[in-house]
Structures are given as C-alpha cells and as structure tokens.
Scaffold this active site. Structure first.
Site, mmCIF file in Angstrom:
data_model
loop_
_atom_site.group_PDB
_atom_site.id
_atom_site.type_symbol
_atom_site.label_atom_id
_atom_site.label_comp_id
_atom_site.label_asym_id
_atom_site.label_seq_id
_atom_site.Cartn_x
_atom_site.Cartn_y
_atom_site.Cartn_z
ATOM 1 N N GLU C 86 0.827 -1.193 0.000
ATOM 2 C CA GLU C 86 0.000 0.000 0.000
ATOM 3 C C GLU C 86 0.866 1.249 0.000
ATOM 4 O OE1 GLU C 86 -1.844 -1.164 3.993
ATOM 5 O OE2 GLU C 86 -1.687 1.033 4.107
ATOM 6 N N CYS C 118 -3.027 -4.825 3.974
ATOM 7 C CA CYS C 118 -1.958 -5.706 4.436
ATOM 8 C C CYS C 118 -1.998 -7.101 3.834
ATOM 9 C CB CYS C 118 -1.992 -5.809 5.960
ATOM 10 S SG CYS C 118 -1.827 -4.197 6.743
ATOM 11 N N HIS C 240 -1.972 -12.148 10.836
ATOM 12 C CA HIS C 240 -1.611 -10.751 10.599
ATOM 13 C C HIS C 240 -1.424 -10.072 11.956
ATOM 14 C CE1 HIS C 240 -1.015 -6.895 9.062
ATOM 15 N NE2 HIS C 240 -2.157 -6.401 9.472
#
Lengths: 389, 132, 355
Positions: C86, C118, C240
């Site tokens: 990103e 992500c 994550h």
C-alpha cells in the site's frame, strides 16, 4: 614552425564580481592585455577563449564571438574560437593560439579565459563542476568534485603517509602568497589551525582545502618572437607546450595517486623546451584542492612520488625557496574562475619573468611553468615560458 | 536527468552488467564498446558479463557538501570499490558508520534509490555498497 | 481453493527489513504521550524505519534476490512477478517491472502490482499458485512489502513500519507445499487512504471486532473445516499482526497457543510491516521449520479480507541455506536506533527547505 612570444597580459580581479557581467569581465581582461601589448584592434588576427560552462552558469553558449563582439572586433569579422576542457579550458585556449601562431596561420592572437560562476547557487555551481568528472558513473552516484579529490587525498595518505597538516600547509602557503596579490580573491593569510579546523567538505578535505567559486577573466597577446621586440622590451618566449589525456573516471586510472596526464604532459614540455624540472624555480600549478598541488609537484618531477606533502611542510615550495609554487596564490587564494585559470596562470608566469610581480616577485627566474588540469586529471596541459630574451 | 539517458544504463546500474573483450579477455565495468588495449581487434567482439558485486574499498570520502539531489543523505560515504583486479567502480557505501569505513574493507552491492527527478519525476535506482 | 492433483508450493523465500529502528517512547515524547503505556498497550518495543534511499521497490529487490540466491532456478524461468503493497513508490508505474528487471527475469513474463492493504502479498501468492498450478508458468514470485506511514501523532505512528518478503512459487523443488488456501472477503471500510492523501485514516475501534477479528476468525474457521484439521494439528501459526496484541488475542480465540505463534510474531520488534507482515513472519518460521511441519498462515487486509493458507514443509527444505546472513533473525539483529527527528526526515514528514 616559428617561435612565439607573449607581448601583453591582463586580468580582472578574481572574486564575487556582482556588478560585472560575463561580457564585462571578458572585455576588461582583453582590453588590459591589448593595451599592455600596445597593439591596435585591427592588428588582431584571431581570438581563442577558454570557458568551461557558460551554457550552464549564464545560459549562454557560443561565447567566443560574443566576447569578440563586445571587445569591438565584430566589425572586422574576427575569427573567434571557444575551447572547453573543464579546468584546462584556459590552458588549451593558450596552446591552440600558440599552435596557430607557431604554424604561421595567424600572427597576432589574443588568448582569453573567462568564467562567471557566482550568479547561480553554490550547490548548482558544484554540480556543474562535477559534470567535468564522469557524469554517468561518478557524479550520478553522488561523487562530488571535492569528493573525488578527497578520495585521491585519502589514498595518498594511505600509501605515502601524507597528513592533513601537510595538505593544510598548501593552503597556508598559497594564502600567504595571495595576500601579496592585489587581484587575488582572498588576500588574508590563514593559519594552519584555521585550515585544519575548518568545516569538512568531503573528508579529509575541509573548506580551506578547496578553491573557491569565482568570477574572473584573464588574457594574453601572442605574436611571432621575431616581431615581439617591436611591441615590448620584455617579451616572454613560449618555450614549449605539452598536453596529455587520461581515463575519464578516477576509478579507471592506472594509479589513483598519480596523475599520469601530468607526468606525460610535463615530460613532453620539458623535452621540447630542452630543460628539466631542476631548471624550474617558478611554477603555477593546479591547486583546486590542496591534494592537487601535492600531486602536481610530484608528477611534474619537482619532488619524488609521495614526498610532496613533506616538501610543502618543509617550505621547499614557498615563495623564493627551492621552487616558488603558486606565487600568485594559486587557484586556492587567487581564485578559480574555471575557464580563466589556465590563462591566469600564464599571465602570472609572464609577469614574474618580466620582473613585474612586486611584493611576490620570484627572484632569478629564467623559466616558468604553468600546469593546468581538467576534471580530475583527464586533461593536463603544461606550458614552459622563458624570460630574459 | 533525462529519462532515456538513465533508462539506457539500467542493465549496468541494476545488475552490474559490464563487458569482456573477446580478444584479450580483459573485463570492464561500466561496459565498454572498445577495448583500450586491443582497439580495432575488439570491435564487435565485446561480450556482456555480469559482476557479482563483491569487492574491496580502494579509497573513500565522507561527503558533507552535496548536490541538491543528495542533500537528504548528508553525510554520506562515497568510495571506489575494486570488483576484481583492474575493474573498479564508484558508489556510495551504506549501512556503515563513516568512522567504520576502512581501505581494504570487503563490501557487496545492494539495490537502492540513487536519485529522483523531484517529487513528481522518475525515481532512479542503482547500486550502492554495504559491508560484506 | 486447493489443487489436489498437483503439488504447488514455495520453492524459496527471502525477507528484508531496513536496519533503522525507533521506539514508541521516542515518538511519544514528541506528542506529550506516555511512551511506556503506548508500548505496553500496543505490545511493541520498536519498529523499523526505511532509510532515505529505500522504498518498497528496493525492499522487494533485496528480498527477491535473497530468495533467488539460495535456490537454483534460472531467472528467465520466472513467468510472473506480483508486488503487493500500500506504499508503492509510484501510484502509476508498477513496482513489479523494476523488480523484474533487477532480478533478470524480463522480458518474457507478466507482471503487475497489487493493493489490498496488508494482504496484498498473500493475494499475490494465490495468483501465482493459480498460474503455476494451471501450467501457465513454471515459477512465479509473490512479494509483499511496505514502507507504511502513520500520520504524526496518530496511533498508527507507533506501529506502521517497513519491510517485505518474497516467495518463489512453483511445482518443482518445493520446500513447503501450499495444500490449500481459502479467503473471506467483504466490503468493510475499517481503514483506507483516499487518492492523493498522504496518510491513511481508520475507524478507531471499528478496526477490531468487525474487521480484523471477524475476517481472520471466519477465514481460519472455514479453512480448518474444509480440510478437517484443528488448531493443535499445526506446528506453527502466523496471523496478521498490526500490533503485538491482536495476533495473540485472535490466536487465543481460535484455539492456537502462544507457543505456536511465537516464531512468526515479529511486530513487537519490527512493527507492522503491512503487506510484509505475515510473509516475514512465515519466513522466520521457514528458517527453523523441519520437514513435515505444518504451518497455518492467515493474512488480513483492511477493506476487508483475509487469506488463509495450509502449508506443509517438505524434505527439500533441508537443502536450502537458512542460517546465514540471509535469515530473518540475522536481518532483524542488524539494527540501529534513530531519533524522532531523523525518523521524520527519513519518512519525508519534514522537508529540506520546504521541498
């Protein structure tokens, strides 16, 4: 081939000349030289002018006819040629003029050198200097012109034990000489402490290890030797001129601590003049960085390789010592308007050989040498002059 | 910097592509079209060769007065690196404190930004060196 | 999604984290906030900071070169490169083409950039697996890398960091098989950045339960159900990790132990590397994994979606060089701390002469 003499010299003050444009400094130096030679405008056959980068400094290319025009010679359709070889632009303008007169193509030639560096920002001016190195493989990576010379200094210190103090002594000596030169950019002496403790530019070189950015112009008038005495009592003969080139990038040179081009050019000049380094006690050499003078006095054969620092420290290159190196103050103190440098060096040597150098007069000099370098040593030109003829 | 001028050198700047003389075997970086020893015997015979990027520091300096494009990195280290005998290149040394650089230090090449044409211009990538 | 008739998996991998670090206390002091509390609350002791000459492209190249240096594939056999991030240096001009050139894979290949907060890197892995499995290409490289930014003074400033990892996906010489992958995707605006804006915005506490937790939990549950496995079947799990707390919490909710997530949990020392996060975590696991170890990797990307992978390590992993300077541990160990001023300078938050 016939012999060539210098019959007139002239130079502006060097420094930050805010009030003077490029044209004005060109005119000023040219007029002084022409008046000094006692010639008339219509006697001039050609103009050769050295200039490194007017295109970038003042957005003006094609400066030779520009200067010829503003000196008042456009009306006679004077042939004017600009020579560019980075820092050696002035020296090559001189050698081009010398060859023109020696080969009988022209009789009376004016040689000029001019640069106006202070109109642009300092940062941009340094970038312009860096474009005389290898742009694609040195400058693009952030190797500044000072940085390249600093790398030479670092290696010289590593191989020969040259010290920061010895480098600084070059600056101390040249500023001492510059203080005696009314046209010099810097006319104050600098102590060793001040030079050593100056802010770093590119380690190990500090602010006072580097020549300044300058505006200035210098000029000479050349004519065949056999006619010189009709213009001046003190003609100075150009005894020889030797030029040599080398790999562009410092990383391609055979030996980082030796400017091969200086060695070759110097040998050529000495050979053609029929003399050797021992016959020289007056030399204007390249000192755009203190390390450059150390390399110059070694590579021209005045001192052994690696001993330039020591010789400087022992004051063997001071005014009226073994060999007076850069009695004008050098590029360091006299200033370095790049295109003018090579011509200014010749002007000083001629002035010295005429005995007109006042407080900084080198005594008993019969020959004088001028050593002019382009880039980090990819072009070198050496002229030897003889006085007392 | 002009875009095509940078784009042409990408193979050398990204991947250390140099040349080797087909006549004498001498290697060059950056690439050369003519061998300075063999002259016309080398014309048309230069082959591409890729350097690994490992080398030794020959000399260096720490830059304090930088061109505009490099002002953000000041002070930075510039050095001449020897890839192999007779083949040297100039580049920055990174991931190293200025006081820790030594002549003879072993380095290896990495891929980094070497400049950009301002905030809206092209970004230029190329080699820098880090301690091996 | 899974392919039962052909073995697709990871052929090699590489990770890279820039060497600069900053602590929450250093940041907190500038904004008059209690650094210790921030650090404890987020479960972070330091985060990585990219140097002024680094960006997603340089990080991707470093990671890809590490991956290629330790496997024997010919770069010309790489059929695709996808770079997920990103913080691509260009909004238009793919990072992937520059990476492809830098690893010698051009020109007979395809490439593109991905964005999915992500989880752009794992999306890239799924695409590579598809191209490889269908026989379209021999090898593909999927990269997740970021040099993410948090607005000065915002909570994200303490965690947004830089790093990336590259995965070579193929059918031959597989060191870890991707048995199955499954995803869970919805339109959930928990965290976003509008075109032209320098810093992202987020929904505060909305980023927790309805976003991160819902998607990871749903996706993982679906994966386990579809294969018929349970948490205790896995040797390692990597989730994550936007901070040091969420992954611990989600692991607990799903029934995974602290032991299982330990190896792949790096955010506490390097911060949240966004698209690089689970991929760097997986690399750390692969550095120490043994043949037949089972790994579950679950990425989460705001916007929102989750990708889960069931992975089994093969015997071939032992022939990969894993403990040299290219290991995640070695790369993370090589670090130096900077002040907020230096951090702000490197991240472009203060501009030299207002440039």
């Amino acid at each position: 081939m016939r012999e060539v003499a210098v019959i007139g010299i002239g130079e502006t003050k060097f420094g930050e000349l805010w009030d003077k444009s490029f044209r004005e400094i060109g005119i000023e130096a040219g007029l002084l030289a022409i008046q000094d030679a006692g010639i008339k405008g219509n006697e001039i056959d050609a103009l050769y002018i050295g200039n490194m980068s007017a295109g970038k400094f003042i957005d003006q290319e094609h400066i030779a006819p520009l200067v010829a025009d503003y000196v008042g010679l456009a009306g006679q359709n004077l042939p004017a040629t600009r020579i560019e070889a980075a820092g050696a632009s002035g020296g090559l303008a001189l050698s081009s003029a010398y060859m023109a007169v020696a080969s009988e193509v022209h009789d009376i030639v004016v040689v000029g050198g001019a640069e106006k560096m202070t109109d642009v920002s300092e940062v941009y001016a340094q970038e312009i200097l860096a474009s005389t190195a290898d742009q694609e493989w040195e400058s693009v990576f952030g190797a500044t012109f000072a940085g390249l010379h600093a790398m030479i200094a670092r290696r010289h210190m590593h191989e020969y034990g040259t010290t920061k103090e010895q480098l600084a002594q070059v600056a101390v000596k040249n500023h001492k000489n510059g203080a005696l030169n009314p046209n010099a950019q810097y006319r104050k002496e600098l102590s060793l402490e001040i030079v050593i403790s100056a802010p770093m530019v590119a380690e190990p070189l500090g602010l006072f290890d580097c020549a300044p950015l300058s505006d200035g112009a210098a000029a000479l008038v050349l004519c065949p030797l056999d006619r010189a005495k009709s213009y001046t009592d003190k003609p100075v003969r150009i005894a020889s001129c030797g030029q040599a080139g080398d790999y562009m990038a410092l990383h391609d040179r055979r030996d980082i601590c030796v400017m091969d081009a200086t060695v070759v050019a110097g040998k050529k000049a000495f050979k053609y003049a029929g003399i050797g380094p021992k016959d020289i006690n007056l030399a204007e050499v390249n000192d755009n960085y203190t390390i450059s003078e150390i390399l110059a006095i070694e590579d021209l054969g005045f001192f052994k390789k690696g001993e330039g620092g020591k010789a400087t420290e022992e004051e063997r290159t001071a005014l009226n010592s073994e060999i007076s190196v850069n009695p004008s103050g050098g590029l360091k103190a006299r200033g370095q308007p790049v295109g003018a440098t090579g011509v200014a060096q010749a002007v000083e040597v001629v002035r010295q050989l005429r005995g007109e150098a006042g407080k900084r007069q080198v005594k008993e000099a019969r020959y004088g040498l001028a050593h002019n370098v382009g880039g980090t040593g990819s072009t070198v030109i050496v002229h030897i002059f003889e006085g007392g003829i | 910097m002009a875009i095509p001028r940078f784009w042409r050198e990408i193979p050398s700047r990204y991947n250390l592509i140099g040349t080797e003389c087909g006549n004498c075997g001498k290697k060059f970086f950056p690439p050369r079209i003519i061998c300075p020893d063999c002259h016309r015997k080398s014309v048309g015979k230069m082959k591409n060769v890729r350097f690994k990027g490992t080398g030794e520091v020959v000399t260096y300096s720490v830059i304090h007065n930088a061109p505009k494009a490099f002002e953000m990195q000041v002070p930075y280290i510039i050095a001449i690196i020897e890839f192999e005998k007779g083949v040297r290149a100039t580049g920055q040394i990174i991931d190293c404190e200025p006081k820790d650089v030594k002549i003879g230090m072993k380095v290896v090449s990495t891929f980094r930004k070497i400049g950009e044409d301002g905030k809206s211009g092209v970004i230029y990538y190329g080699y820098k060196f880090k301690p091996a | 999604m899974g392919c039962d008739y052909v073995e697709i998996g990871i052929v090699s991998y590489g990770a890279y984290v820039p060497r600069f670090r900053i602590t929450p206390s250093e940041i907190a002091a500038v904004w008059g906030v209690d650094g210790e509390s921030m650090s404890k609350g987020l479960g972070i002791t330091s985060k990585s900071v990219p140097g002024p000459d680094e960006d997603v492209i340089t990080i991707s190249v470093e990671a890809a070169r590490i991956a290629l240096a330790r496997c024997k594939i010919d770069p010309k056999d790489i059929g695709t490169i996808y770079v997920g991030s990103e913080s691509h240096p260009y909004a238009v001009k793919p990072s992937a083409t520059i990476v492809a050139e830098a690893i010698g894979a051009t020109p007979d290949m395809t490439a593109a950039d991905y964005e999915f907060a992500c989880k752009a890197g794992t999306a890239a892995i799924q695409t590579c697996a598809g191209l490889v499995g269908s026989g379209f290409i021999k090898y593909g490289i999927a990269i997740g890398a970021d040099t993410s930014q948090g607005a000065p003074g915002d909570a994200l400033e303490y965690t947004a960091s830089a790093g990336g990892a590259a995965y070579v996906i193929g059918r031959e010489n597989v060191i870890a098989r991707i048995n199955r992958t499954c995803s869970f995707t919805t339109d959930t605006p928990d965290f976003w950045r509008r075109e032209g804006e320098k810093y992202p915005s987020h929904g505060g506490r909305f980023t927790g339960e309805p976003a991160y937790f819902k998607h990871i939990i749903s996706c993982t549950t679906n994966l386990l159900q579809s294969i018929g496995t349970k948490p205790s079947d896995y040797n390692y799990a990597v989730f994550h990790q936007p901070n040091g707390k969420f992954p611990v919490s989600v692991a607990k909710k799903l029934g995974f132990s602290k032991e299982q997530i330990k190896e792949g949990l790096l955010t506490p020392v390097i911060g949240n590397t966004y698209s690089g996060a689970v991929l760097i975590g997986l690399a750390a696991i692969l550095d120490v994994a043994k043949p037949n170890d089972k790994i579950i990797m679950v990425a989460y990307g705001s916007g929102a979606g989750s990708d889960a992978f069931d992975i089994t390590v093969t015997d071939a992993i032992e022939s990969l060089a894993r403990d040299g300077s290219q290991s995640v541990a070695a790369i993370i160990k090589n670090h130096t701390f900077v002040s907020y001023a230096t951090y702000a300078k490197y991240m472009g938050k203060i501009h030299l002469r207002g440039a």
